[in-house]
Design a protein around this motif. Structure first.
Motif, mmCIF file in Angstrom:
data_model
loop_
_atom_site.group_PDB
_atom_site.id
_atom_site.type_symbol
_atom_site.label_atom_id
_atom_site.label_comp_id
_atom_site.label_asym_id
_atom_site.label_seq_id
_atom_site.Cartn_x
_atom_site.Cartn_y
_atom_site.Cartn_z
ATOM 1 N N LEU A 1 4.538 -13.149 2.073
ATOM 2 C CA LEU A 1 4.081 -11.893 1.477
ATOM 3 C C LEU A 1 2.822 -12.158 0.647
ATOM 4 N N LYS A 2 1.819 -11.358 0.875
ATOM 5 C CA LYS A 2 0.552 -11.566 0.175
ATOM 6 C C LYS A 2 0.218 -10.361 -0.706
ATOM 7 N N ALA A 3 -0.285 -10.657 -1.914
ATOM 8 C CA ALA A 3 -0.651 -9.597 -2.860
ATOM 9 C C ALA A 3 -1.715 -8.674 -2.268
ATOM 10 N N LYS A 4 -2.676 -9.235 -1.563
ATOM 11 C CA LYS A 4 -3.744 -8.417 -0.980
ATOM 12 C C LYS A 4 -3.201 -7.440 0.050
ATOM 13 N N GLU A 5 -2.180 -7.868 0.811
ATOM 14 C CA GLU A 5 -1.596 -6.975 1.806
ATOM 15 C C GLU A 5 -0.905 -5.789 1.135
ATOM 16 N N ILE A 6 -0.251 -6.043 0.003
ATOM 17 C CA ILE A 6 0.395 -4.952 -0.733
ATOM 18 C C ILE A 6 -0.656 -3.957 -1.216
ATOM 19 N N PRO B 1 -4.269 -13.958 -1.896
ATOM 20 C CA PRO B 1 -2.858 -13.871 -1.504
ATOM 21 C C PRO B 1 -1.905 -13.780 -2.694
ATOM 22 N N ASP B 2 -2.287 -14.389 -3.825
ATOM 23 C CA ASP B 2 -1.387 -14.388 -4.988
ATOM 24 C C ASP B 2 -1.771 -13.370 -6.057
ATOM 25 N N PHE B 3 -2.950 -12.755 -5.941
ATOM 26 C CA PHE B 3 -3.392 -11.803 -6.958
ATOM 27 C C PHE B 3 -4.360 -10.797 -6.337
ATOM 28 N N ALA B 4 -4.099 -9.505 -6.549
ATOM 29 C CA ALA B 4 -4.981 -8.473 -6.000
ATOM 30 C C ALA B 4 -4.945 -7.247 -6.899
ATOM 31 N N GLN B 5 -5.965 -6.406 -6.760
ATOM 32 C CA GLN B 5 -6.051 -5.212 -7.596
ATOM 33 C C GLN B 5 -6.704 -4.075 -6.834
ATOM 34 N N ASP C 1 2.967 6.946 -8.947
ATOM 35 C CA ASP C 1 4.366 6.575 -8.690
ATOM 36 C C ASP C 1 4.627 6.456 -7.192
ATOM 37 N N GLN C 2 4.005 7.353 -6.425
ATOM 38 C CA GLN C 2 4.164 7.309 -4.970
ATOM 39 C C GLN C 2 3.586 6.016 -4.403
ATOM 40 N N ALA C 3 2.478 5.581 -4.956
ATOM 41 C CA ALA C 3 1.846 4.340 -4.500
ATOM 42 C C ALA C 3 2.748 3.137 -4.769
ATOM 43 N N VAL C 4 3.365 3.107 -5.949
ATOM 44 C CA VAL C 4 4.263 2.004 -6.282
ATOM 45 C C VAL C 4 5.462 1.988 -5.338
ATOM 46 N N GLU C 5 6.000 3.169 -5.061
ATOM 47 C CA GLU C 5 7.135 3.255 -4.134
ATOM 48 C C GLU C 5 6.748 2.775 -2.739
ATOM 49 N N LYS C 6 5.523 3.109 -2.326
ATOM 50 C CA LYS C 6 5.074 2.652 -1.017
ATOM 51 C C LYS C 6 4.933 1.138 -1.004
ATOM 52 N N GLY C 7 4.510 0.582 -2.133
ATOM 53 C CA GLY C 7 4.420 -0.869 -2.244
ATOM 54 C C GLY C 7 5.777 -1.530 -2.093
ATOM 55 N N LEU C 8 6.803 -0.947 -2.711
ATOM 56 C CA LEU C 8 8.164 -1.484 -2.597
ATOM 57 C C LEU C 8 8.666 -1.392 -1.157
ATOM 58 N N SER C 9 8.360 -0.257 -0.503
ATOM 59 C CA SER C 9 8.778 -0.091 0.898
ATOM 60 C C SER C 9 8.094 -1.108 1.799
ATOM 61 N N PHE C 10 6.807 -1.365 1.530
ATOM 62 C CA PHE C 10 6.065 -2.354 2.315
ATOM 63 C C PHE C 10 6.681 -3.737 2.150
ATOM 64 N N ILE C 11 7.040 -4.079 0.916
ATOM 65 C CA ILE C 11 7.654 -5.387 0.649
ATOM 66 C C ILE C 11 8.970 -5.524 1.409
ATOM 67 N N LYS C 12 9.776 -4.467 1.415
ATOM 68 C CA LYS C 12 11.049 -4.494 2.141
ATOM 69 C C LYS C 12 10.824 -4.758 3.622
ATOM 70 N N GLU C 13 9.872 -4.040 4.196
ATOM 71 C CA GLU C 13 9.597 -4.197 5.625
ATOM 72 C C GLU C 13 9.048 -5.585 5.928
ATOM 73 N N ARG C 14 8.162 -6.088 5.079
ATOM 74 C CA ARG C 14 7.553 -7.372 5.334
ATOM 75 C C ARG C 14 8.580 -8.511 5.214
ATOM 76 N N LEU C 15 9.489 -8.406 4.274
ATOM 77 C CA LEU C 15 10.480 -9.474 4.078
ATOM 78 C C LEU C 15 11.586 -9.460 5.128
ATOM 79 N N LYS C 16 11.647 -8.395 5.935
ATOM 80 C CA LYS C 16 12.620 -8.351 7.036
ATOM 81 C C LYS C 16 12.189 -9.253 8.178
ATOM 82 N N LYS C 17 10.867 -9.484 8.246
ATOM 83 C CA LYS C 17 10.329 -10.234 9.390
ATOM 84 C C LYS C 17 10.630 -11.723 9.267
#
Length: 270
Positions: A219-224, A240-244, A254-270
């Motif tokens: 999982l990469k910070a830039k991808e999030i 990869p370890d820090f992005a803004q 708040d919607q953006a943060v939620e999308k970030g959490l959803s992305f992390i869930k999907e990425r960690l499934k792989k």
């Protein structure tokens, strides 16, 4: 060097040196020692201007019979035009006098504004600069204390996603540098694998993500950031370890943060 040029030119002006003009071929003008600017394009015939034994050059613009008619010479700017070549811009005669008079008026206004003589202006401004730097340090220190207080009392959420700890935190009113500093601090003190920080500052959304270096192969910070930046109407980047990211849609934070959490869930499934 500029003062040296001004002094030399004004010295030659005061000497009232005769100025002669003749038209000749470019080849003959060069043979006679006239200075030519290589970037200029010359025709077969050129004007050779001779100022006593001081100067001889190809020129199309001089209109005086002796240097005294120029009156006064004042450099107003200089800069590079090519490698090893610089251009000086100057005013002469009444224009030079007007330039100096306007500068005198400006200097008088500054003297009145600071309540000091021109001879003490540099010292006075230096003291003001030091005072401003000190006040800026004090403000930065006070803001850091305020950030620490906000950080302690602000609710934070920790999410467990496929064995990975994700910390999300929103603190209002932080600048970009302050949000990055807080992220660095949490990176050292928090036990979270991923940190998503957000704030609204000057009607703009700011987001910072931090990913533990041991996790960046999955999982990469830039991808999030790339995933959530469009939600806030902006863009971002990083490592990869820090992005803004930054954006203008404050109501979508708040919607953006939620999308970030959803992305992390999907990425960690792989």
């Amino acid at each position: 060097e500029i003062k040296g040029v001004e002094s030399l030119v004004n010295e030659k002006i005061q000497a009232c040196i005769p100025v002669s003009t003749k038209v000749t071929s470019l080849e003959q003008g060069i043979k006679e020692g006239a200075v030519a600017i290589f970037e200029e394009k010359y025709g077969e015939e050129v004007r050779v201007i001779t100022i006593g034994d001081f100067s001889k050059e190809l020129c199309g613009g001089i209109h005086v019979h002796n240097t005294g008619e120029i009156g006064f010479f004042k450099v107003i700017s200089e800069g590079s035009v090519a490698s090893g070549m610089r251009r000086i811009e100057a005013v002469t005669s009444e224009s030079a006098l007007e330039y100096v008079q306007k500068n005198e008026e400006l200097l008088a206004e500054i003297e009145e504004l600071f309540g000091t003589s021109r001879h003490e202006l540099a010292q006075h401004i230096g003291k003001l600069q030091e005072s401003i730097k000190q006040k800026e340090k004090e403000c930065k220190s006070l803001r850091q204390k305020l950030i620490n207080l906000k950080n302690k009392h602000k609710e934070e959420k920790t999410h467990q996603i496929n064995g990975i700890s994700v910390l999300t935190k929103r603190i209002e009113g932080l600048s970009g540098s302050e949000l990055r500093d807080l992220a660095d601090n949490l990176k050292q003190t928090s036990h979270s694998d991923v940190i998503i920080l957000s704030t609204v500052f000057n009607d703009k959304v700011l987001l910072v993500t931090v990913v533990n270096e041991n996790l960046t192969d999955r999982l990469k910070a830039k991808e999030i950031i790339d995933e959530i930046a469009p939600v806030i109407g902006g863009g971002g980047g990083g490592r990869p370890d820090f992005a803004q990211a930054g954006g203008t849609k404050t109501d979508k934070l708040d919607q953006a943060v939620e999308k970030g959490l959803s992305f992390i869930k999907e990425r960690l499934k792989k």
